[in-house]
Design a protein around this motif. Structure first.
Motif, PDB file in Angstrom:
ATOM      1  N   ASN A 117       0.845  -1.186   0.000  1.00 26.94           N
ATOM      2  CA  ASN A 117       0.000   0.000   0.000  1.00 26.94           C
ATOM      3  C   ASN A 117       0.882   1.238   0.000  1.00 26.94           C
ATOM      4  O   ASN A 117       2.098   1.160   0.210  1.00 26.94           O
ATOM      5  CB  ASN A 117      -0.918   0.021   1.228  1.00 26.94           C
ATOM      6  N   TYR A 123       0.670   5.782   0.894  1.00 22.86           N
ATOM      7  CA  TYR A 123      -0.093   6.933   1.351  1.00 22.86           C
ATOM      8  C   TYR A 123      -0.286   7.860   0.146  1.00 22.86           C
ATOM      9  O   TYR A 123       0.681   8.355  -0.423  1.00 22.86           O
ATOM     10  CB  TYR A 123       0.645   7.639   2.480  1.00 22.86           C
ATOM     11  N   GLY A 124      -1.544   8.061  -0.249  1.00 20.06           N
ATOM     12  CA  GLY A 124      -1.856   8.794  -1.456  1.00 20.06           C
ATOM     13  C   GLY A 124      -1.727  10.295  -1.303  1.00 20.06           C
ATOM     14  O   GLY A 124      -1.185  10.808  -0.315  1.00 20.06           O
ATOM     15  N   VAL A 132      -3.798   3.695   0.146  1.00 18.04           N
ATOM     16  CA  VAL A 132      -4.400   3.192  -1.086  1.00 18.04           C
ATOM     17  C   VAL A 132      -3.622   1.958  -1.507  1.00 18.04           C
ATOM     18  O   VAL A 132      -2.438   1.799  -1.199  1.00 18.04           O
ATOM     19  CB  VAL A 132      -4.379   4.252  -2.206  1.00 18.04           C
ATOM     20  N   THR A 183      -1.571  -0.430  -3.907  1.00 15.97           N
ATOM     21  CA  THR A 183      -0.623  -0.251  -5.001  1.00 15.97           C
ATOM     22  C   THR A 183       0.023  -1.599  -5.330  1.00 15.97           C
ATOM     23  O   THR A 183      -0.012  -2.523  -4.521  1.00 15.97           O
ATOM     24  CB  THR A 183       0.479   0.752  -4.625  1.00 15.97           C
ATOM     25  N   ASN A 241       2.013  10.575  -0.956  1.00 13.36           N
ATOM     26  CA  ASN A 241       2.673  10.024  -2.146  1.00 13.36           C
ATOM     27  C   ASN A 241       3.926   9.241  -1.756  1.00 13.36           C
ATOM     28  O   ASN A 241       4.985   9.380  -2.371  1.00 13.36           O
ATOM     29  CB  ASN A 241       3.029  11.134  -3.134  1.00 13.36           C
TER      30      ASN A 241
END
Length: 262
Positions: free
Chosen positions: A25, A27-28, A34, A36, A247
């Motif tokens: 995952n 961090y968006g 989120v 990934t 990000n």
């Protein structure tokens, strides 16, 4: 020694560390987790500190990594439309996995002791960091050359008869993936036994102009144990986990290291 402290003239330390980590995952843009494509990496770092004088310590760092990530899903519709317009046969290649094996970061700099009161030490440190264009994709480096400048504060203490220390570093680093960054690194160490050091560490990257929703672009926490096998050799084992960011991958892994003091 290390952290805000400087080494005596002619003395120093070499640390060889290996990190095995991965993430499923990230961090968006808004700091939320989120899903990934998963990845795993094996990274080896060498860190050396050498006392040129009692108040000036030279520092250098180098790394190599092996990175493997699952293919990123994509929509083949645009490719099919382009092939149809060109009159070419329809062909949709499978997504390619992301791979990198090679050198990572290289850095060199110096630490200057500004004040030493016995229990407290105050220092300044600066270094230049660089990596190849390919390696920068897997590091927090947007530019070929980075400047890292920081102020360091160290304090020795006793807790229930056990020796310990606190180290705080506040710095500026240019050209991160989210822009120029402030860096806040905190370390607390405690010796329950003469040959055992327990350490808790926090590493934070703050990019106030690089992102819109959250200025903390990366925050990692590390717990480790360092065992002094001989007066000059120590071994370290620990775990690291990303607690937040923007990000940035929600990375977690294990770290091991050998410390050699001379």
């Amino acid at each position: 020694m290390a952290g805000a402290w400087t080494y005596p003239e002619g003395k120093g330390q070499l640390i060889l560390a290996t990190l095995l980590a991965g993430a499923r995952n990230a961090y968006g843009p808004e700091g939320r987790l989120v899903s990934t494509p998963p990845y795993r990496k094996l990274e080896t770092r060498a860190w050396i500190e050498h006392g040129l004088t009692d108040w000036l310590t030279l520092i250098a760092e180098g790394s190599a990594m092996n990175f493997r990530a699952a293919p990123t899903p994509y929509d083949p519709l645009d490719l099919l439309i382009a092939e149809a317009k060109a009159g070419a046969p329809f062909y949709v290649p499978p997504p390619a996995a992301i791979k990198y094996q090679g050198l990572g970061l290289g850095a060199a700099g110096a630490r200057v002791r500004l004040l030493d009161t016995g229990d407290y030490v105050f220092s300044a440190q600066t270094s230049l960091r660089t990596a190849s264009q390919e390696a920068r994709s897997f590091l927090d480096m947007r530019e070929r050359m980075q400047v890292d400048a920081r102020m360091l504060l160290g304090r020795k203490f006793d807790l229930f008869g056990f020796g310990g220390f606190l180290d705080a570093q506040l710095g500026y680093r240019s050209g991160g993936q989210n822009g120029n960054e402030m860096r806040l690194d905190l370390t607390a160490g405690l010796r329950p036994f003469d040959s055992v050091l327990l350490m808790g560490q926090s590493f934070s990257a703050i990019a106030p102009r690089g992102v819109r929703t959250n200025s903390i672009t990366e925050q990692k926490f590390q717990l480790s144990v360092v065992y002094e096998a001989t007066p000059s050799i120590s071994v370290q084992i620990g775990a690291v986990k990303a607690l937040g960011g923007v990000n940035a991958p929600a990375e977690q892994g294990v770290i091991s290291a050998i410390w050699w003091r001379y």
